[in-house]
Scaffold this active site. Structure first.
Site, short mmCIF file in Angstrom:
data_model
loop_
_atom_site.label_atom_id
_atom_site.label_comp_id
_atom_site.label_asym_id
_atom_site.label_seq_id
_atom_site.Cartn_x
_atom_site.Cartn_y
_atom_site.Cartn_z
N ASP A 471 0.83 -1.21 0.00
CA ASP A 471 0.00 0.00 0.00
C ASP A 471 0.87 1.26 0.00
OD1 ASP A 471 -2.33 1.50 0.12
OD2 ASP A 471 -3.16 0.36 1.80
N ASP A 541 -10.74 1.79 -3.15
CA ASP A 541 -11.28 1.48 -1.82
C ASP A 541 -12.80 1.43 -1.85
OD1 ASP A 541 -8.94 1.14 -0.51
OD2 ASP A 541 -8.89 3.12 0.43
C1 GLA Z 1 -5.77 1.68 2.32
C2 GLA Z 1 -6.16 0.55 1.42
C3 GLA Z 1 -7.22 -0.28 2.10
C4 GLA Z 1 -6.68 -0.80 3.42
C5 GLA Z 1 -6.21 0.36 4.27
C6 GLA Z 1 -5.52 -0.13 5.51
O1 GLA Z 1 -6.79 2.60 2.46
O2 GLA Z 1 -6.59 1.02 0.18
O3 GLA Z 1 -7.61 -1.35 1.28
O4 GLA Z 1 -5.62 -1.69 3.16
O5 GLA Z 1 -5.32 1.20 3.58
O6 GLA Z 1 -5.10 0.90 6.31
#
Ligand code: GLA
Length: 742
Positions: A471, A541
């Site tokens: 990420d 997301d």
């Molecule tokens: C980001 C990612 C999510 C999740 C969060 C965790 O927002 O896109 O899918 O993994 O971080 O903190």
């Protein structure tokens, strides 16, 4: 040979069966662009394509002349591809042809991801060397044509053979001059949770730009543009794509000049990336991938899908079926212990999942997003027996195990920050923006990359981890690299990306069997550069089935379905609060890389049975979904924006899956039909529908029909008004077509 050199005219003609790309060295030594489009006959001189009255340098402004590597300062006033400031402060750059060489295959680019060949016969490359006599700046321009794809790639390497420092002030990967401006420009625009929405508008005089200056390619614009003729549709007509194999700050721009010719360019964002080349040093500029198609926007997408799936993605997972996963994030967020996870994994296994992914919250002392990024050791409060024990328990269930990391970040509340505050990006003494309570680590500093390789490597070594979600959750502000001298601070953003690619390269090499998925708060770094290391990306997301139709539709313009992480999540949806039927959520996620992101322990018996059915259905068809030809049929960005439809057809035309989605139910609909594409017109198909329903759509469509009528007439969506409107909101149906013909 796909690359033909005509010595007399000094013309290079790159061609395959479908496209031609022609350039020519003018009498002045400047490299002109003659043509990019449908295949032209080989063995001919095309020098007349640049009107001769324009080619006498110094007698004439160069404005209307199509250029292959346009520079500024010598009469070409359009947006340039390469600009410099020499040691003496002057900015004129006259790149004159010196030599060229043609080789089979496609060379890799130093330090940067790029498309490649598995066999040298797949492509041919010409390297053209151009030199500025005054400063001895040398450019090696690489142009590759693939033998069986409508694809040309461009990149260049700039070397300082002179005696003084040269500053590159603009360095694009490609410029493409087109002789008229009768085009529409498509771009992929959005924000967090609504990435890659299509914006499509006619070109007008002046310039239009899409760009990122956020430190990654970003949620807001994707490093991709597409030009289409006004009459071009998804299925027919001329379209040209330009896509950049890069994950940092970029600029893609189209200029319509006063003579109504067009220059499109794509590459580094020149405002935030400038580079000083000292004598004897060089800089590799990233690769741009150009696709030309006469089969409409869909033809361009198909070429990108195949190329990026087959010859950009790397590693052992490239051609393997990707596991159906259950991700812990929306199910339990930070709130779990070992037993919770094992219970979730047990339930996931029962549903048919193949991979259990432990998302954020497993390291340091991370109970929310205010701490611990940087401390990549397991949180023994939550997982007292450590990772190996947890992974073993998950593996024993018959599931692979995956883990979330965000290596490029540090929380001020972390051990790493206490020890190495100087590793956080920012200028000492100035305030630094804390976004999501975190700072960005300075990836331009090799010590940081070495450290991350060691600590992340330790984690990945500690247990049989099969998957990593990498990420990157914030933009870069207050850019400054403490290890760089003042005159190199303009290089920070690119050096950051080189550090990220370096870390990716080291870890993917050390752990060749791990499947990497890239992520940046969803689709904030969903680009070809990442795809080269991580063959799949977390698309957004936003897991709402309605929003996802738009996001996945737009993403599919460039990126293959297998690279598009698509999860079924709980309702009400955590991003938009909407409740959609479980099967609708799955029917959207099927056209991607399927996963579930919810607490499977909370599903009731009916839901468990439905999800088991979904996963079983998908596993039988994922090969087709991921490798078939994808056709977009109905756009959620057009008309009343109430419907979306798309389909995937096997290359032999014998099997197809059609996804159809309607957002809101409307009273008294008239008859409506969905015309299909890509079928065998002579074949008979058995039509079935998922999910099963005893309703009018089933009665109207489940039968044997010809490919011809399915393409010219179509599937029946509405007819019996009362039954149609009674179906309610957020509908989805998948039509399956199987050829009955021998
Ligand atoms: C980001 C990612 C999510 C999740 C969060 C965790 O927002 O896109 O899918 O993994 O971080 O903190």
């Amino acid at each position: 040979m796909p690359i033909e050199w005509r010595k007399g005219e000094r013309q290079l003609h790159l061609h395959n069966d479908s496209i031609s790309y022609v350039m020519r060295v003018l009498e002045s030594g400047t490299l002109a662009h003659l043509y990019c489009g449908p295949r032209l006959a080989s063995g001919h001189d095309y020098s007349h394509l640049v009107r001769s009255s324009f080619i006498s340098r110094f007698n004439q402004v160069l404005d209307p002349i199509p250029m292959e590597l346009p520079t500024a300062g010598s009469g070409d006033f359009r947006v340039p591809m390469l600009t410099v400031r020499h040691a003496d402060g002057s900015t004129v750059l006259d790149l004159i042809y010196r030599e060229h060489s043609i080789t089979a295959g496609k060379p890799p680019l130093d330090g940067l991801p790029s498309t490649y060949v598995d066999d040298e016969a797949e492509a041919e490359t010409v390297e053209i060397v151009l030199v500025d006599g005054h400063s001895s700046l040398k450019v090696r321009l690489l142009t590759t044509i693939y033998a069986d794809r409508p694809v040309v790639t461009r990149s260049m390497r700039v070397t300082n053979d002179g005696t003084g420092d040269v500053k590159l002030t603009t360095a694009m990967s490609a410029a493409l001059d087109l002789p008229d401006s009768d085009w529409h420009l498509l771009q992929l625009t959005g924000a967090w949770a609504r990435e890659t929405h299509i914006v499509d508008a006619p070109l007008v005089s002046g310039t239009r730009a899409v760009r990122s200056q956020r430190g990654s390619s970003g949620h807001h614009q994707n490093p991709f543009i597409l030009l289409r003729r006004p009459s071009t549709t998804e299925a027919a007509g001329e379209a040209i794509g330009m896509s950049l194999v890069y994950s940092g700050n970029f600029l893609a721009q189209v200029e319509v000049d006063p003579y109504d010719t067009v220059r499109a360019r794509i590459g580094f964002d020149p405002e935030t990336i400038r580079w000083q080349i000292t004598p004897g040093m060089d800089l590799q500029i990233p690769e741009a991938v150009l696709v030309w198609s006469d089969d409409g926007i869909g033809g361009v997408s198909d070429a990108y899908h195949r190329l990026y799936r087959e010859r950009l993605a790397t590693g052992s997972w490239r051609d393997k079926p990707r596991p159906v996963l259950l991700n812990s994030w929306e199910g339990v967020y930070f709130d779990f212990d070992e037993d919770t996870l094992v219970e979730m994994a047990t339930a996931a296994k029962d549903l048919g999942a193949e991979l259990f992914v432990l998302d954020d919250g497993w390291f340091g002392q991370r109970d929310d997003d205010t701490s611990s990024l940087g401390d990549w050791t397991v949180d023994l409060r939550k997982l007292p027996s450590g990772l190996p024990e947890l992974v073993e328990r998950v593996n024993e269930l018959g599931l692979l195990f995956g883990l979330w990391i965000e290596p490029e970040m540090v929380n001020p509340r972390s051990r790493l920050f206490e020890e190495h505050a100087e590793w956080a990006v920012g200028f000492p003494g100035r305030p630094r923006s804390e976004l999501r309570n975190q700072y960005v680590l300075d990836m331009s500093n090799i010590d940081v990359v070495d450290y991350l390789e060691r600590v992340v490597g330790n984690v990945l070594n500690s247990a049989p981890i099969s998957y990593v979600k990498w990420d990157m959750n914030r933009v870069i502000t207050e850019p400054y690299g403490a290890s760089l001298p003042p005159e190199r601070q303009n290089e920070f953003f690119h050096r950051y990306m080189l550090g990220v690619y370096d870390l990716y390269a080291r870890l993917t090499e050390r752990f060749p069997d791990i499947l990497f998925e890239s992520c940046a708060g969803g689709g904030g770094r969903n680009d070809p550069g990442m795809l080269a290391f991580a063959p799949q990306a977390w698309t957004s997301d936003d897991t709402d089935a309605i929003e996802r139709q738009r996001i996945q539709y737009g993403t599919s313009l460039v990126y293959p379905l297998v690279a598009m992480g698509a999860h079924v999540s709980d309702v009400p949806n955590h991003q938009v609060g909407r409740s959609t039927p479980l099967d609708t959520r799955a029917a959207v996620a099927f056209f991607g890389n399927l996963g579930y992101e919810l607490d499977p322990r909370k599903l009731d018996d009916v839901e468990v049975e439905r999800v088991q059915g979904q996963i079983a259905w998908y596993k039988e068809r994922r090969q087709l979904l991921h490798t078939g030809r994808f056709h977009r049929l109905v756009s959620p960005f057009e008309g009343d924006r109430n419907e979306t439809a798309w389909m995937t057809v096997a290359d032999d035309g014998r099997h197809a899956l059609v996804g159809w989605y309607r957002t809101l139910s409307r009273p008294m609909p008239g008859p409506s039909l969905l015309r299909l594409r890509g079928l065998d017109p002579g074949a008979r198909y058995r039509v079935t529908i998922w999910p099963d329903a005893d309703d009018w759509v089933t009665r109207a469509n489940v039968m044997e029909r010809g490919g011809d009528e399915l393409m010219s007439q179509g599937l029946f969506l509405d007819d019996h008004a009362w039954e149609s409107q009674a179906r309610g909101d957020f509908q989805a149906r998948i039509f399956e077509l199987e050829s009955l013909s021998e």
